[in-house]
Design an enzyme around this catalytic site. Structure first.
Site, PDB file in Angstrom:
ATOM      1  N   ASP A  42       0.880  -1.172   0.000  1.00  0.00           N
ATOM      2  CA  ASP A  42       0.000   0.000   0.000  1.00  0.00           C
ATOM      3  C   ASP A  42       0.915   1.220   0.000  1.00  0.00           C
ATOM      4  O   ASP A  42       2.131   1.086  -0.240  1.00  0.00           O
ATOM      5  CB  ASP A  42      -1.017  -0.033   1.166  1.00  0.00           C
ATOM      6  CG  ASP A  42      -0.378   0.198   2.524  1.00  0.00           C
ATOM      7  OD1 ASP A  42       0.877   0.248   2.608  1.00  0.00           O
ATOM      8  OD2 ASP A  42      -1.118   0.323   3.518  1.00  0.00           O
ATOM      9  N   HIS A  43       0.358   2.393   0.261  1.00  0.00           N
ATOM     10  CA  HIS A  43       1.189   3.605   0.242  1.00  0.00           C
ATOM     11  C   HIS A  43       2.250   3.587   1.349  1.00  0.00           C
ATOM     12  O   HIS A  43       3.359   4.067   1.147  1.00  0.00           O
ATOM     13  CB  HIS A  43       0.304   4.854   0.352  1.00  0.00           C
ATOM     14  CG  HIS A  43      -0.646   4.833   1.509  1.00  0.00           C
ATOM     15  ND1 HIS A  43      -1.674   3.921   1.602  1.00  0.00           N
ATOM     16  CD2 HIS A  43      -0.715   5.596   2.631  1.00  0.00           C
ATOM     17  CE1 HIS A  43      -2.352   4.145   2.727  1.00  0.00           C
ATOM     18  NE2 HIS A  43      -1.778   5.152   3.360  1.00  0.00           N
TER      19      HIS A  43
ATOM     20  N   CYS B 100       2.533  -3.644   3.916  1.00  0.00           N
ATOM     21  CA  CYS B 100       1.756  -2.460   4.301  1.00  0.00           C
ATOM     22  C   CYS B 100       2.406  -1.907   5.574  1.00  0.00           C
ATOM     23  O   CYS B 100       3.586  -2.175   5.814  1.00  0.00           O
ATOM     24  CB  CYS B 100       0.263  -2.769   4.446  1.00  0.00           C
ATOM     25  SG  CYS B 100      -0.201  -3.892   5.778  1.00  0.00           S
TER      26      CYS B 100
ATOM     27  N   THR C  88       1.855  -2.572   8.798  1.00  0.00           N
ATOM     28  CA  THR C  88       2.134  -3.662   9.746  1.00  0.00           C
ATOM     29  C   THR C  88       2.262  -5.020   9.070  1.00  0.00           C
ATOM     30  O   THR C  88       2.704  -5.981   9.705  1.00  0.00           O
ATOM     31  CB  THR C  88       0.989  -3.777  10.764  1.00  0.00           C
ATOM     32  OG1 THR C  88      -0.223  -4.005  10.020  1.00  0.00           O
ATOM     33  CG2 THR C  88       0.846  -2.530  11.613  1.00  0.00           C
TER      34      THR C  88
ATOM     35  N   HIS D  69       6.708 -25.749   7.054  1.00  0.00           N
ATOM     36  CA  HIS D  69       5.605 -26.464   7.716  1.00  0.00           C
ATOM     37  C   HIS D  69       4.228 -26.119   7.139  1.00  0.00           C
ATOM     38  O   HIS D  69       3.351 -26.974   7.110  1.00  0.00           O
ATOM     39  CB  HIS D  69       5.584 -26.150   9.214  1.00  0.00           C
ATOM     40  CG  HIS D  69       6.733 -26.747   9.956  1.00  0.00           C
ATOM     41  ND1 HIS D  69       6.783 -26.829  11.333  1.00  0.00           N
ATOM     42  CD2 HIS D  69       7.916 -27.289   9.522  1.00  0.00           C
ATOM     43  CE1 HIS D  69       7.920 -27.400  11.709  1.00  0.00           C
ATOM     44  NE2 HIS D  69       8.629 -27.675  10.623  1.00  0.00           N
TER      45      HIS D  69
ATOM     46  N   HIS E 118       3.458 -32.538   7.676  1.00  0.00           N
ATOM     47  CA  HIS E 118       2.941 -31.178   7.476  1.00  0.00           C
ATOM     48  C   HIS E 118       1.929 -31.119   6.336  1.00  0.00           C
ATOM     49  O   HIS E 118       1.036 -30.276   6.337  1.00  0.00           O
ATOM     50  CB  HIS E 118       4.097 -30.209   7.212  1.00  0.00           C
ATOM     51  CG  HIS E 118       5.116 -30.218   8.293  1.00  0.00           C
ATOM     52  ND1 HIS E 118       4.815 -29.871   9.596  1.00  0.00           N
ATOM     53  CD2 HIS E 118       6.427 -30.580   8.291  1.00  0.00           C
ATOM     54  CE1 HIS E 118       5.904 -30.003  10.344  1.00  0.00           C
ATOM     55  NE2 HIS E 118       6.887 -30.432   9.578  1.00  0.00           N
TER      56      HIS E 118
HETATM   57  C1  RB5 Z   1      -2.462   2.418   6.655  1.00  0.00           C
HETATM   58  O1  RB5 Z   1      -2.580   3.539   7.483  1.00  0.00           O
HETATM   59  C2  RB5 Z   1      -2.293   1.169   7.498  1.00  0.00           C
HETATM   60  O2  RB5 Z   1      -3.492   0.878   8.153  1.00  0.00           O
HETATM   61  C3  RB5 Z   1      -1.839   0.000   6.649  1.00  0.00           C
HETATM   62  O3  RB5 Z   1      -0.629   0.297   6.035  1.00  0.00           O
HETATM   63  C4  RB5 Z   1      -1.614  -1.306   7.388  1.00  0.00           C
HETATM   64  O4  RB5 Z   1      -0.774  -1.152   8.475  1.00  0.00           O
HETATM   65  C5  RB5 Z   1      -2.830  -2.061   7.714  1.00  0.00           C
HETATM   66  O5  RB5 Z   1      -2.812  -3.180   8.256  1.00  0.00           O
END
Ligand code: RB5
Length: 151
Positions: free
Chosen positions: A8-9, A65, A67, A98, A133
């Protein structure tokens, strides 16, 4: 091996670093976007990469992204996808050996670029061990089939 990558961004800058690293390692990688850090929505790219991998057009996929959580959840909604979100190489390696994961996700707000490279390298070098597995991965697939039937 053909790889698909998306972000994503928030993951955009780290995606560029990882694409360059994959090229250095000799992997063939296709970028499913986005092509800038303009605000967007992670499910779009999670879905694109997951569908390309599920269709067999690519062997494995990588998603980034903030996280790694939202984009991996999105990818896991596509039938046939086993996406793992990792912030260290041990789980990444074991997830291939696994769980036969076919998508690796991580967060640009969680891992630095050097750790991300290490995670990617371990994941790509590992192979599914099959054996005991395989039965468990088949059990996961059975859940997917049953849930789709039930709607
Ligand atoms: C974007 O703000 C953020 O929510 C996204 O990059 C990600 O961390 C979502 O899980």
């Amino acid at each position: 091996m053909k790889l698909a990558i998306g972000s994503d961004h928030v993951g955009f800058e780290l995606k560029k670093v990882i694409i360059e690293y994959l090229a250095e390692l000799g992997y063939d990688v296709a970028d499913f976007g986005p092509d800038s850090d303009k605000r967007t929505d992670y499910p779009l790219y999670g879905q694109k990469v997951a569908q390309a991998v599920a269709a067999g057009d690519f062997d494995l996929g990588i998603l980034i992204c903030g996280t790694g959580v939202g984009i991996s959840i999105s990818a896991n909604k596509v039938k046939g996808i086993r996406a793992v979100v990792c912030s260290e190489p041990y789980s990444a390696k074991l997830s291939r050996e696994h769980n036969n994961t076919n998508i690796l996700a991580f967060g640009s707000r969680v891992v630095g670029s050097e750790l991300a490279k290490m995670i990617v390298k371990e994941w790509l070098a590992a192979e599914f061990e099959g054996g005991r597995h395989a039965k468990r991965v088949e059990m996961i697939k059975a859940i997917e089939e049953k849930t789709n039937e039930e709607g």
